[in-house]
Design a protein around this motif. Sequence first.
Motif, mmCIF file in Angstrom:
data_model
loop_
_atom_site.group_PDB
_atom_site.id
_atom_site.type_symbol
_atom_site.label_atom_id
_atom_site.label_comp_id
_atom_site.label_asym_id
_atom_site.label_seq_id
_atom_site.Cartn_x
_atom_site.Cartn_y
_atom_site.Cartn_z
ATOM 1 N N GLN A 1 3.889 6.092 -4.905
ATOM 2 C CA GLN A 1 4.337 6.227 -6.289
ATOM 3 C C GLN A 1 3.303 6.909 -7.170
ATOM 4 O O GLN A 1 3.645 7.705 -8.048
ATOM 5 C CB GLN A 1 4.673 4.849 -6.865
ATOM 6 C CG GLN A 1 5.962 4.243 -6.317
ATOM 7 C CD GLN A 1 6.232 2.861 -6.885
ATOM 8 O OE1 GLN A 1 5.364 2.240 -7.513
ATOM 9 N NE2 GLN A 1 7.438 2.359 -6.656
ATOM 10 N N GLU A 2 2.039 6.605 -6.965
ATOM 11 C CA GLU A 2 1.009 7.090 -7.882
ATOM 12 C C GLU A 2 0.295 8.350 -7.398
ATOM 13 O O GLU A 2 -0.256 9.091 -8.222
ATOM 14 C CB GLU A 2 -0.016 5.979 -8.136
ATOM 15 C CG GLU A 2 0.599 4.753 -8.786
ATOM 16 C CD GLU A 2 -0.443 3.777 -9.288
ATOM 17 O OE1 GLU A 2 -1.653 4.038 -9.097
ATOM 18 O OE2 GLU A 2 -0.055 2.749 -9.869
ATOM 19 N N HIS A 3 0.286 8.584 -6.084
ATOM 20 C CA HIS A 3 -0.481 9.719 -5.573
ATOM 21 C C HIS A 3 0.317 10.629 -4.641
ATOM 22 O O HIS A 3 -0.195 11.668 -4.223
ATOM 23 C CB HIS A 3 -1.739 9.220 -4.839
ATOM 24 C CG HIS A 3 -2.619 8.349 -5.691
ATOM 25 N ND1 HIS A 3 -3.420 8.856 -6.685
ATOM 26 C CD2 HIS A 3 -2.805 7.003 -5.695
ATOM 27 C CE1 HIS A 3 -4.085 7.867 -7.266
ATOM 28 N NE2 HIS A 3 -3.735 6.728 -6.683
ATOM 29 N N GLY A 4 1.525 10.212 -4.256
ATOM 30 C CA GLY A 4 2.359 11.038 -3.405
ATOM 31 C C GLY A 4 2.280 10.663 -1.936
ATOM 32 O O GLY A 4 1.313 10.043 -1.480
ATOM 33 N N TYR B 1 -0.698 9.289 0.962
ATOM 34 C CA TYR B 1 -0.553 8.101 1.796
ATOM 35 C C TYR B 1 -0.808 8.446 3.262
ATOM 36 O O TYR B 1 -1.486 7.691 3.976
ATOM 37 C CB TYR B 1 0.849 7.512 1.631
ATOM 38 C CG TYR B 1 1.091 6.316 2.521
ATOM 39 C CD1 TYR B 1 0.427 5.115 2.309
ATOM 40 C CD2 TYR B 1 1.979 6.392 3.600
ATOM 41 C CE1 TYR B 1 0.643 4.020 3.125
ATOM 42 C CE2 TYR B 1 2.192 5.297 4.426
ATOM 43 C CZ TYR B 1 1.526 4.121 4.181
ATOM 44 O OH TYR B 1 1.717 3.036 5.007
ATOM 45 N N GLY B 2 -0.284 9.569 3.708
ATOM 46 C CA GLY B 2 -0.531 9.982 5.090
ATOM 47 C C GLY B 2 -2.010 10.181 5.365
ATOM 48 O O GLY B 2 -2.528 9.783 6.422
ATOM 49 N N VAL B 3 -2.721 10.792 4.423
ATOM 50 C CA VAL B 3 -4.163 10.994 4.589
ATOM 51 C C VAL B 3 -4.887 9.652 4.666
ATOM 52 O O VAL B 3 -5.778 9.451 5.510
ATOM 53 C CB VAL B 3 -4.726 11.847 3.435
ATOM 54 C CG1 VAL B 3 -6.251 11.864 3.465
ATOM 55 C CG2 VAL B 3 -4.184 13.263 3.514
ATOM 56 N N LEU B 4 -4.511 8.714 3.805
ATOM 57 C CA LEU B 4 -5.164 7.407 3.814
ATOM 58 C C LEU B 4 -4.929 6.673 5.131
ATOM 59 O O LEU B 4 -5.823 5.985 5.635
ATOM 60 C CB LEU B 4 -4.665 6.560 2.645
ATOM 61 C CG LEU B 4 -5.094 7.009 1.247
ATOM 62 C CD1 LEU B 4 -4.542 6.063 0.192
ATOM 63 C CD2 LEU B 4 -6.608 7.101 1.135
ATOM 64 N N MET B 5 -3.733 6.803 5.707
ATOM 65 C CA MET B 5 -3.482 6.167 6.994
ATOM 66 C C MET B 5 -4.328 6.799 8.103
ATOM 67 O O MET B 5 -4.787 6.114 9.021
ATOM 68 C CB MET B 5 -1.992 6.247 7.351
ATOM 69 C CG MET B 5 -1.096 5.407 6.456
ATOM 70 S SD MET B 5 -1.508 3.623 6.451
ATOM 71 C CE MET B 5 -2.521 3.502 4.951
ATOM 72 N N VAL C 1 -7.996 8.558 -5.318
ATOM 73 C CA VAL C 1 -7.666 8.619 -3.894
ATOM 74 C C VAL C 1 -8.912 8.588 -3.015
ATOM 75 O O VAL C 1 -8.928 7.940 -1.964
ATOM 76 C CB VAL C 1 -6.822 9.878 -3.592
ATOM 77 C CG1 VAL C 1 -6.627 10.047 -2.091
ATOM 78 C CG2 VAL C 1 -5.466 9.787 -4.275
ATOM 79 N N ALA C 2 -9.976 9.261 -3.431
ATOM 80 C CA ALA C 2 -11.198 9.286 -2.621
ATOM 81 C C ALA C 2 -11.762 7.881 -2.441
ATOM 82 O O ALA C 2 -12.212 7.505 -1.344
ATOM 83 C CB ALA C 2 -12.236 10.197 -3.264
ATOM 84 N N THR D 1 0.837 -1.205 0.000
ATOM 85 C CA THR D 1 0.000 0.000 0.000
ATOM 86 C C THR D 1 0.868 1.251 0.000
ATOM 87 O O THR D 1 0.632 2.192 -0.764
ATOM 88 C CB THR D 1 -0.931 0.018 1.230
ATOM 89 O OG1 THR D 1 -1.773 -1.127 1.200
ATOM 90 C CG2 THR D 1 -1.790 1.268 1.246
ATOM 91 N N ALA D 2 1.891 1.264 0.861
ATOM 92 C CA ALA D 2 2.786 2.421 0.925
ATOM 93 C C ALA D 2 3.465 2.662 -0.418
ATOM 94 O O ALA D 2 3.549 3.798 -0.904
ATOM 95 C CB ALA D 2 3.823 2.210 2.016
ATOM 96 N N THR D 3 3.934 1.577 -1.052
ATOM 97 C CA THR D 3 4.628 1.711 -2.333
ATOM 98 C C THR D 3 3.692 2.220 -3.424
ATOM 99 O O THR D 3 3.998 3.183 -4.144
ATOM 100 C CB THR D 3 5.218 0.352 -2.750
ATOM 101 O OG1 THR D 3 6.144 -0.079 -1.755
ATOM 102 C CG2 THR D 3 5.929 0.456 -4.084
#
Length: 425
Positions: free
Chosen positions: A272-275, A279-283, A329-330, A266-268
Amino acid sequence: MTDETATGPKGPASPVLPDPPAPLRADPGPGPGNRNFRLFFAARAVAVLGDGMIPVALAAGLLDAGRPASSVGYALGSWMGSFALLVLFGGVLADRFTARRMMIVADILRLVGGVVLTVLFTTGNPPLWAVYALSALAGVGAALFQPGVASTIPRVAPDVQRANAVLRVSEALMTMAGPAFAGLVVSLAGAGAVFGANALTFGVSAVCLALMRLAPLPGDDAKRGSMAAELVDGWREFLARSWLWQVIAVWTVYGLTVLGPMLPLTATLVTQEHGSASYGVLMAVNGAGSAAGGLLALRTRPARPLAAGAVALLGVPVNTVLLASDAPVAVLGAGQFVLGTSFAFWLVMWSTSVQTHVPQEALNRLHAYDVAGSLLMLAAGRALAGPAAEVLGLRQVLLGGSVIGVAVMCVLLLLPSVRRLPRAG
């Protein structure tokens, strides 16, 4: 699985369960509002907040000192390695010297280590060997602390499911708050100040645990055998409960093939694709989902908790399918929310089942076996995720994990001892 576990059934024995009734709880207070629970709740909340600060503090302190990025991984690996190696012994020591004493000792160890790291990072560039050694000491503290969580919850809260759910919500919020707070402190005062704040959290936890007043349990002063004999005895208790070892056996496959690879992949993919900001927001959204899962567990009381938890885990493949499908991302955020909710609900159902069906005198050791096995499989899954993605493709590994995740939950629901395990109260 990891997290909490504890006492025996409060109601009539199920025809599929050979377990004898467990001893009465030492603290039959009114519920999660009682004094002992409030103190335990505070201890857990501040400790989880402190744990969340550590990766940020290590990264900032070591990288700012010109150390290589690998040094951060080695420091965190020192923590995990000592924890995994010693958590089984932590379970035996909790049975031998009482869980509360061992948790206080663990907090004092981590307090001392945090103070030394504060001094080292504040006064200069600490040697790597010292950072690794102190990280390992923190892992030893965690190994001494974690098994006792299992047996303490039923002693401070008669409504075990409600207590687990409240703690799950708190831990989700503190897990989100820890890194954010650490980032703010690093920007204002440097990594040394973060280690100081971390040490303070363990001091607060130790004081809260010391203020708890728990009546002794039968057998607390009994003469015990050797450490090896108690480990063997715990293993026998583990094998005597088919639902327990069956879930953990299935969970080893799940941790290796689904949960372990999911975090690094998930992190990778997202970075890579969204910055990295996305990733921080998703976590953070995942953490919000965990809080929602805890709230859901507060309001629902399924007659078959393990079966209900297994059904909830069907939300995990929803997230992995979305990750593999080029979703915006949403939409990925929705998947992370479902993931957090599903997993938190399962953890409450699992913890409550173990805490209410396993006798108090065996609980610390059985919880230690659970934690050790789960941690090793998660670590192996994370280590193999990269090579598997290189050979098969990142999205293919995620989709394969989705299929395995559904299959594993179906297996759990097909096992009679798991599917039929009743509520114990």
